[in-house]
Design a protein around this motif. Structure first.
Motif, PDB file in Angstrom:
ATOM      1  N   LEU A 299       0.843  -1.190   0.000  1.00 30.12           N
ATOM      2  CA  LEU A 299       0.000   0.000   0.000  1.00 30.12           C
ATOM      3  C   LEU A 299       0.877   1.239   0.000  1.00 30.12           C
ATOM      4  O   LEU A 299       1.803   1.350   0.811  1.00 30.12           O
ATOM      5  CB  LEU A 299      -0.910   0.008   1.230  1.00 30.12           C
ATOM      6  CG  LEU A 299      -1.896  -1.150   1.343  1.00 30.12           C
ATOM      7  CD1 LEU A 299      -2.634  -1.092   2.674  1.00 30.12           C
ATOM      8  CD2 LEU A 299      -2.886  -1.144   0.184  1.00 30.12           C
ATOM      9  N   VAL A 300       0.577   2.180  -0.891  1.00 24.56           N
ATOM     10  CA  VAL A 300       1.340   3.423  -0.987  1.00 24.56           C
ATOM     11  C   VAL A 300       0.397   4.591  -0.760  1.00 24.56           C
ATOM     12  O   VAL A 300      -0.517   4.832  -1.548  1.00 24.56           O
ATOM     13  CB  VAL A 300       2.033   3.556  -2.358  1.00 24.56           C
ATOM     14  CG1 VAL A 300       2.799   4.878  -2.426  1.00 24.56           C
ATOM     15  CG2 VAL A 300       2.978   2.388  -2.607  1.00 24.56           C
ATOM     16  N   GLU A 301       0.621   5.315   0.313  1.00 26.01           N
ATOM     17  CA  GLU A 301      -0.196   6.483   0.649  1.00 26.01           C
ATOM     18  C   GLU A 301       0.426   7.744   0.068  1.00 26.01           C
ATOM     19  O   GLU A 301       1.571   8.078   0.371  1.00 26.01           O
ATOM     20  CB  GLU A 301      -0.303   6.612   2.170  1.00 26.01           C
ATOM     21  CG  GLU A 301      -0.999   7.864   2.645  1.00 26.01           C
ATOM     22  CD  GLU A 301      -0.786   8.115   4.124  1.00 26.01           C
ATOM     23  OE1 GLU A 301      -0.525   9.277   4.500  1.00 26.01           O
ATOM     24  OE2 GLU A 301      -0.874   7.145   4.915  1.00 26.01           O
ATOM     25  N   PHE A 302      -0.325   8.443  -0.796  1.00 26.29           N
ATOM     26  CA  PHE A 302       0.082   9.754  -1.286  1.00 26.29           C
ATOM     27  C   PHE A 302      -0.516  10.791  -0.329  1.00 26.29           C
ATOM     28  O   PHE A 302      -1.661  11.200  -0.474  1.00 26.29           O
ATOM     29  CB  PHE A 302      -0.437  10.003  -2.698  1.00 26.29           C
ATOM     30  CG  PHE A 302       0.200   9.154  -3.772  1.00 26.29           C
ATOM     31  CD1 PHE A 302       1.285   8.337  -3.498  1.00 26.29           C
ATOM     32  CD2 PHE A 302      -0.292   9.181  -5.073  1.00 26.29           C
ATOM     33  CE1 PHE A 302       1.872   7.564  -4.494  1.00 26.29           C
ATOM     34  CE2 PHE A 302       0.289   8.411  -6.077  1.00 26.29           C
ATOM     35  CZ  PHE A 302       1.369   7.596  -5.792  1.00 26.29           C
ATOM     36  N   ASN A 303       0.255  11.216   0.636  1.00 21.41           N
ATOM     37  CA  ASN A 303      -0.268  12.039   1.707  1.00 21.41           C
ATOM     38  C   ASN A 303      -0.367  13.514   1.312  1.00 21.41           C
ATOM     39  O   ASN A 303       0.585  14.077   0.775  1.00 21.41           O
ATOM     40  CB  ASN A 303       0.619  11.895   2.946  1.00 21.41           C
ATOM     41  CG  ASN A 303       0.068  12.624   4.136  1.00 21.41           C
ATOM     42  OD1 ASN A 303       0.371  13.789   4.370  1.00 21.41           O
ATOM     43  ND2 ASN A 303      -0.770  11.943   4.899  1.00 21.41           N
ATOM     44  N   GLY A 304      -1.517  14.106   1.581  1.00 21.08           N
ATOM     45  CA  GLY A 304      -1.720  15.519   1.311  1.00 21.08           C
ATOM     46  C   GLY A 304      -2.821  15.806   0.319  1.00 21.08           C
ATOM     47  O   GLY A 304      -3.288  16.943   0.208  1.00 21.08           O
ATOM     48  N   GLY A 305      -3.247  14.792  -0.417  1.00 18.23           N
ATOM     49  CA  GLY A 305      -4.297  14.980  -1.410  1.00 18.23           C
ATOM     50  C   GLY A 305      -3.734  15.156  -2.807  1.00 18.23           C
ATOM     51  O   GLY A 305      -3.524  16.282  -3.267  1.00 18.23           O
ATOM     52  N   ASN A 306      -3.511  14.048  -3.495  1.00 19.72           N
ATOM     53  CA  ASN A 306      -2.900  14.114  -4.828  1.00 19.72           C
ATOM     54  C   ASN A 306      -3.857  14.707  -5.855  1.00 19.72           C
ATOM     55  O   ASN A 306      -5.039  14.363  -5.910  1.00 19.72           O
ATOM     56  CB  ASN A 306      -2.475  12.714  -5.285  1.00 19.72           C
ATOM     57  CG  ASN A 306      -1.889  12.713  -6.674  1.00 19.72           C
ATOM     58  OD1 ASN A 306      -1.145  13.626  -7.044  1.00 19.72           O
ATOM     59  ND2 ASN A 306      -2.238  11.707  -7.467  1.00 19.72           N
ATOM     60  N   ASP A 307      -3.323  15.584  -6.692  1.00 18.47           N
ATOM     61  CA  ASP A 307      -4.107  16.185  -7.776  1.00 18.47           C
ATOM     62  C   ASP A 307      -4.264  15.168  -8.902  1.00 18.47           C
ATOM     63  O   ASP A 307      -3.423  15.069  -9.793  1.00 18.47           O
ATOM     64  CB  ASP A 307      -3.424  17.456  -8.277  1.00 18.47           C
ATOM     65  CG  ASP A 307      -4.206  18.128  -9.396  1.00 18.47           C
ATOM     66  OD1 ASP A 307      -5.400  17.801  -9.568  1.00 18.47           O
ATOM     67  OD2 ASP A 307      -3.624  18.970 -10.089  1.00 18.47           O
TER      68      ASP A 307
ATOM     69  N   SER B 176      -1.796   2.416  -4.896  1.00 17.36           N
ATOM     70  CA  SER B 176      -1.644   3.765  -4.351  1.00 17.36           C
ATOM     71  C   SER B 176      -3.012   4.359  -4.038  1.00 17.36           C
ATOM     72  O   SER B 176      -4.020   4.002  -4.655  1.00 17.36           O
ATOM     73  CB  SER B 176      -0.899   4.667  -5.333  1.00 17.36           C
ATOM     74  OG  SER B 176      -1.729   5.012  -6.429  1.00 17.36           O
ATOM     75  N   PHE B 177      -3.031   5.278  -3.075  1.00 17.33           N
ATOM     76  CA  PHE B 177      -4.255   6.006  -2.749  1.00 17.33           C
ATOM     77  C   PHE B 177      -3.881   7.328  -2.095  1.00 17.33           C
ATOM     78  O   PHE B 177      -2.755   7.520  -1.628  1.00 17.33           O
ATOM     79  CB  PHE B 177      -5.159   5.189  -1.817  1.00 17.33           C
ATOM     80  CG  PHE B 177      -4.605   5.026  -0.429  1.00 17.33           C
ATOM     81  CD1 PHE B 177      -5.013   5.845   0.605  1.00 17.33           C
ATOM     82  CD2 PHE B 177      -3.652   4.047  -0.155  1.00 17.33           C
ATOM     83  CE1 PHE B 177      -4.500   5.708   1.885  1.00 17.33           C
ATOM     84  CE2 PHE B 177      -3.125   3.897   1.118  1.00 17.33           C
ATOM     85  CZ  PHE B 177      -3.553   4.732   2.146  1.00 17.33           C
ATOM     86  N   SER B 178      -4.833   8.254  -2.070  1.00 19.50           N
ATOM     87  CA  SER B 178      -4.651   9.546  -1.422  1.00 19.50           C
ATOM     88  C   SER B 178      -5.952   9.930  -0.758  1.00 19.50           C
ATOM     89  O   SER B 178      -7.028   9.454  -1.160  1.00 19.50           O
ATOM     90  CB  SER B 178      -4.234  10.613  -2.443  1.00 19.50           C
ATOM     91  OG  SER B 178      -3.805  11.793  -1.818  1.00 19.50           O
ATOM     92  N   GLU B 179      -5.910  10.786   0.271  1.00 21.57           N
ATOM     93  CA  GLU B 179      -7.119  11.057   1.041  1.00 21.57           C
ATOM     94  C   GLU B 179      -8.196  11.771   0.241  1.00 21.57           C
ATOM     95  O   GLU B 179      -9.384  11.625   0.514  1.00 21.57           O
ATOM     96  CB  GLU B 179      -6.805  11.835   2.321  1.00 21.57           C
ATOM     97  CG  GLU B 179      -6.252  13.227   2.137  1.00 21.57           C
ATOM     98  CD  GLU B 179      -4.743  13.284   2.225  1.00 21.57           C
ATOM     99  OE1 GLU B 179      -4.214  14.192   2.874  1.00 21.57           O
ATOM    100  OE2 GLU B 179      -4.093  12.412   1.612  1.00 21.57           O
ATOM    101  N   PHE B 180      -7.798  12.572  -0.737  1.00 24.39           N
ATOM    102  CA  PHE B 180      -8.756  13.200  -1.654  1.00 24.39           C
ATOM    103  C   PHE B 180      -8.005  13.750  -2.855  1.00 24.39           C
ATOM    104  O   PHE B 180      -6.772  13.710  -2.906  1.00 24.39           O
ATOM    105  CB  PHE B 180      -9.582  14.309  -0.985  1.00 24.39           C
ATOM    106  CG  PHE B 180      -8.817  15.274  -0.114  1.00 24.39           C
ATOM    107  CD1 PHE B 180      -7.813  16.079  -0.630  1.00 24.39           C
ATOM    108  CD2 PHE B 180      -9.103  15.384   1.234  1.00 24.39           C
ATOM    109  CE1 PHE B 180      -7.121  16.969   0.164  1.00 24.39           C
ATOM    110  CE2 PHE B 180      -8.421  16.276   2.052  1.00 24.39           C
ATOM    111  CZ  PHE B 180      -7.420  17.069   1.513  1.00 24.39           C
ATOM    112  N   GLY B 181      -8.755  14.231  -3.841  1.00 20.28           N
ATOM    113  CA  GLY B 181      -8.144  14.875  -4.987  1.00 20.28           C
ATOM    114  C   GLY B 181      -8.122  16.392  -4.773  1.00 20.28           C
ATOM    115  O   GLY B 181      -8.176  16.871  -3.644  1.00 20.28           O
ATOM    116  N   ARG B 182      -8.030  17.140  -5.850  1.00 17.53           N
ATOM    117  CA  ARG B 182      -8.011  18.606  -5.774  1.00 17.53           C
ATOM    118  C   ARG B 182      -9.185  19.161  -6.584  1.00 17.53           C
ATOM    119  O   ARG B 182      -9.803  18.454  -7.382  1.00 17.53           O
ATOM    120  CB  ARG B 182      -6.695  19.160  -6.332  1.00 17.53           C
ATOM    121  CG  ARG B 182      -5.444  18.431  -5.918  1.00 17.53           C
ATOM    122  CD  ARG B 182      -5.160  18.459  -4.443  1.00 17.53           C
ATOM    123  NE  ARG B 182      -4.836  19.791  -3.936  1.00 17.53           N
ATOM    124  CZ  ARG B 182      -4.396  19.995  -2.685  1.00 17.53           C
ATOM    125  NH1 ARG B 182      -4.270  18.989  -1.833  1.00 17.53           N
ATOM    126  NH2 ARG B 182      -4.110  21.226  -2.291  1.00 17.53           N
TER     127      ARG B 182
END
Length: 423
Positions: free
Chosen positions: A55-63, A337-343
């Motif tokens: 699991l790869v977390e893109f922290n901060g909210g990937n665009d 991969s995942f991120s908490e939200f988009g932009r």
């Protein structure tokens, strides 16, 4: 006054363990059951598991909109006149979509069918808080309906029963213990601190050895009256057991076979993936690894920052799978991969983007079905300036749970989610 419950130690006081207060600087948190009886069952686990998830977390909210780009949509350039990626620079993956130019290293994997792009990922009633949104992804419970407040990976371990026979099932190389791995029944994680680990440390250093010896003395002392302190002590004792497991795996991997991989230098994410590769190749029986990349909260001056992040990620993932391929393990590993939200769809006045909704997930590996999955969100049918999600992220989880890990996703996720055909 009664002392804290063991559940409270896990949910609130686990930072005591994860931060390494009185714990080894090398490997700080041993996977464990909440009952002290379970600690006596730990043993050696040298046989590799068949299927591994990273699991790869893109922290901060990937665009997501500048990661996977709708290059044929005229609305894209209208929404992003300053930070939009020029059509001629986009790495096309089909007639409508393309990758950010810095993701070009991933194209070899994509063309082989070893990279899946999942568009429009989100969930109903999105949350714009970093912490609350990340909790939603970690719990896989956007509506807070599940009675079991464990993380989704912990629920998988509980359902699968894997952790009961192998407390090395989950391992995280992050600076904190992911909520995905926590429950009141298990602390399904081993924490690896990159700064002071077997890859860089001089283990013969006398001062270093003295510190470890002092900690071993603390954790080898007899049971105390306070059962909760005894619980933490037992966690500490078995951190050393699992440290030995990790050291054995590191000693087993074949260094000569890793020459094909060229990891980016001075890149923490690359270092983490290289560590994971060594542990997999060395035979560690861990089922789920967790790594993290930060820096995606791009409110201002996004283009260079985002480009550098994506470039390092692409190069690291390619090197990681070349490592695995050199040992015939690339078809045993899936990276998600995942991120908490988009932009938000429209750029802001600071050449950046603010917190938004629908984003993108990548699923990679030699055993997946690559290509584009899911529908890219409309850029003209927005809701309060945000793209409407088209793919519930739990569908991706369901694919991985059912088709890769061999679990029952309906039980783990608390509902049925249609597969995307990723595996």
């Amino acid at each position: 006054m009664n002392g804290p419950t063991r559940r409270e130690f896990l949910q609130n006081g686990m930072s005591f363990v994860a931060m390494g207060i009185g714990m080894p600087a090398l490997f700080m948190e041993a996977a464990s059951a909440t009952t002290t009886k379970a600690f006596g069952a730990l043993g050696r686990f040298a046989v590799p598991t068949d299927k591994i998830l990273v699991l790869v977390e893109f922290n901060g909210g990937n665009d997501g909109l500048n990661t996977v780009i709708p290059h044929m949509d005229p609305a894209y350039q209208k929404l992003r006149p300053k930070i939009g990626i020029r059509k001629q620079d986009v790495i096309q993956i089909d007639k409508n979509l393309g990758l950010h130019p810095r993701l070009k290293p991933l194209m070899e994997m994509y063309e082989k069918g070893h990279l899946a792009v999942v568009s429009g990922v989100g969930y109903p009633n999105p949350n714009y808080s970093h912490f609350e949104a990340m909790d939603i992804w970690q719990l896989a419970d956007p509506a807070h309906q599940l009675k079991d407040r464990a993380g989704w990976v912990a629920r998988y371990f509980n359902e699968d029963g894997h952790l009961k026979t192998n407390p090395m099932s989950g391992l995280t190389l992050t600076g904190n213990l992911p909520l995905a791995f926590l429950s009141e029944d298990i602390a399904a994680s081993v924490y690896v601190q990159n700064q002071d680990d077997p890859f860089t440390s001089n283990n013969k250093d006398k001062e270093y050895q003295a510190r470890l010896a002092a900690r071993r003395t603390i954790y080898s002392q007899g049971t105390v009256a306070n059962s909760h302190l005894d619980f933490i002590r037992k966690v500490g004792q078995h951190a050393y057991t699992n440290t030995a497991e990790i050291r054995t795996a590191l000693a087993n991997f074949d260094k000569s076979a890793m020459k094909a991989a060229h990891y980016p230098q001075y890149n923490d994410f690359a270092n983490s993936l290289e560590s994971v590769s060594k542990l997999i190749i060395g035979g560690l029986s861990t089922r789920v690894y967790y790594v993290q990349v930060g820096g995606f909260d791009t409110h201002a001056n996004q283009p260079n920052q985002h480009a550098n992040l994506l470039g390092g990620i692409a190069e690291s993932i390619v090197a990681f799978f070349k490592d695995l391929e050199s040992q015939g393990r690339d078809k045993d590993v899936v990276l998600m991969s995942f991120s908490e939200f988009g932009r938000r769809a429209e750029e802001n006045e600071s050449a950046g983007t603010d917190h938004g909704t629908a984003s993108v997930m990548f699923v990679a590996g030699g055993g997946i079905k690559g290509g584009v999955h899911g529908e890219h969100p409309s850029l003209t049918d927005l809701k309060d300036g945000d793209m409407k999600f088209t793919t519930d992220f739990r569908r991706v989880y369901a694919d991985v749970l059912d088709q890769w890990l061999g679990a029952n996703s309906e039980k783990v996720l608390g509902g049925k989610f249609d597969h995307l055909g990723l595996i």
